[in-house]
Design a protein around this motif. Structure first.
Motif, short mmCIF file in Angstrom:
data_model
loop_
_atom_site.label_atom_id
_atom_site.label_comp_id
_atom_site.label_asym_id
_atom_site.label_seq_id
_atom_site.Cartn_x
_atom_site.Cartn_y
_atom_site.Cartn_z
N ALA A 11 -88.56 -13.68 -95.69
CA ALA A 11 -89.22 -13.26 -94.49
C ALA A 11 -88.34 -13.13 -93.52
CB ALA A 11 -90.75 -14.87 -94.20
N TYR A 12 -86.91 -14.15 -93.34
CA TYR A 12 -86.28 -14.06 -92.63
C TYR A 12 -85.42 -12.57 -92.57
CZ TYR A 12 -81.57 -14.86 -89.99
OH TYR A 12 -80.64 -15.19 -89.43
N ASP A 13 -84.42 -12.34 -93.49
CA ASP A 13 -84.31 -10.92 -94.17
C ASP A 13 -84.99 -9.57 -92.87
OD1 ASP A 13 -81.95 -12.53 -95.16
OD2 ASP A 13 -82.34 -11.51 -97.17
N LYS A 58 -92.81 -6.82 -91.94
CA LYS A 58 -92.76 -8.19 -91.78
C LYS A 58 -94.10 -8.81 -92.13
CE LYS A 58 -91.73 -7.25 -87.16
NZ LYS A 58 -91.38 -7.16 -86.13
N ALA A 59 -94.94 -7.73 -91.98
CA ALA A 59 -96.49 -8.58 -92.49
C ALA A 59 -96.63 -8.81 -94.05
CB ALA A 59 -97.72 -7.56 -91.86
N VAL A 60 -96.14 -8.53 -94.72
CA VAL A 60 -95.83 -8.26 -95.79
C VAL A 60 -94.68 -8.91 -96.16
CG1 VAL A 60 -95.03 -7.82 -98.05
CG2 VAL A 60 -96.33 -5.31 -96.67
N ALA A 61 -93.71 -9.41 -95.46
CA ALA A 61 -92.90 -10.57 -95.73
C ALA A 61 -92.98 -11.93 -95.23
CB ALA A 61 -91.23 -10.34 -94.99
N TYR A 62 -94.16 -11.83 -94.21
CA TYR A 62 -94.52 -13.56 -93.35
C TYR A 62 -95.80 -12.94 -94.54
CZ TYR A 62 -90.88 -12.67 -89.90
OH TYR A 62 -90.08 -11.89 -88.86
N GLY A 63 -96.08 -12.84 -94.90
CA GLY A 63 -97.48 -13.01 -95.56
C GLY A 63 -97.09 -13.70 -96.88
N ARG A 64 -96.03 -13.65 -98.18
CA ARG A 64 -95.52 -14.29 -98.71
C ARG A 64 -95.47 -15.26 -98.68
NH1 ARG A 64 -92.77 -10.63 -102.54
NH2 ARG A 64 -91.81 -12.28 -103.78
N VAL A 65 -95.16 -15.90 -97.52
CA VAL A 65 -95.10 -17.51 -97.08
C VAL A 65 -95.78 -18.24 -97.90
CG1 VAL A 65 -93.59 -19.53 -95.41
CG2 VAL A 65 -92.64 -17.03 -95.87
N ALA A 95 -91.19 -23.74 -106.32
CA ALA A 95 -89.92 -23.02 -106.76
C ALA A 95 -89.43 -21.98 -105.77
CB ALA A 95 -89.58 -23.43 -108.77
N VAL A 96 -90.01 -21.20 -105.94
CA VAL A 96 -89.57 -19.75 -105.27
C VAL A 96 -89.92 -19.43 -104.07
CG1 VAL A 96 -90.23 -17.95 -108.03
CG2 VAL A 96 -92.26 -18.42 -106.25
N LEU A 97 -90.38 -20.42 -103.24
CA LEU A 97 -90.83 -20.49 -102.05
C LEU A 97 -89.62 -20.18 -100.61
CD1 LEU A 97 -93.29 -20.93 -99.82
CD2 LEU A 97 -92.09 -23.41 -100.07
N PRO A 98 -88.21 -20.71 -101.31
CA PRO A 98 -87.20 -20.21 -100.18
C PRO A 98 -86.90 -18.95 -101.12
CG PRO A 98 -86.33 -22.12 -101.92
CD PRO A 98 -88.21 -21.26 -102.56
N GLY A 99 -87.23 -17.86 -101.55
CA GLY A 99 -86.90 -16.61 -101.75
C GLY A 99 -88.00 -15.57 -100.63
N ASN A 100 -89.00 -16.72 -100.88
CA ASN A 100 -90.24 -15.59 -99.85
C ASN A 100 -89.27 -16.42 -98.63
OD1 ASN A 100 -91.34 -14.39 -102.16
ND2 ASN A 100 -92.58 -16.32 -102.34
#
Length: 123
Positions: free
Chosen positions: A87-89, A98-105, A78-83
């Motif tokens: 990543a997009y933002d 970016k590595a942190v943001a992209y890695g969360r997905v 359910a929280v995947l859309p937030g991740n």
């Protein structure tokens, strides 16, 4: 691989820490709430923090562990859309950010699998 009961307790610790962070430092969580959701981002941050704390408590108690682990797997999906939004933002930020943001997905998949493993714990 650790035994499911030990794995469930470790996952409970992760969720308890994350849930607590939603209340102690809510701004980063507010920023990844998808705009399509109704209401204020802070409300969603608080609600997800409460959910994480409740899931952690459920994972810590043997009698509720299996149901809580299944609910935890659902929560991670359910929280995947937030991740994805994060990543997009963050696409124009530093390489490290970016590595942190992209890695969360893709991290959501091992978290879902971890919850599935915890669901196999004996009550």
């Amino acid at each position: 691989m650790p035994r499911p009961a030990r794995s469930a307790l470790a996952l409970a610790g992760l969720l308890a820490a994350a849930g607590t962070a939603h209340f102690l430092v809510p701004r980063p969580f507010d920023s990844i709430v998808p705009r399509a959701l109704p209401g204020s981002p802070r409300t969603w941050t608080r609600a997800s923090g409460v959910a994480e704390l409740a899931l952690a408590a459920g994972l810590a108690v043997p009698g509720t562990r299996r149901a809580s682990a299944r609910a935890t797997a659902f929560f991670f999906v359910a929280v995947l859309p937030g991740n994805v939004k994060m990543a997009y933002d963050w696409r124009h930020r530093s390489t490290a950010a970016k590595a942190v943001a992209y890695g969360r997905v893709p991290l959501q998949l091992p978290l879902v699998l971890w919850a599935g493993h915890a669901a196999r714990a004996e009550d």
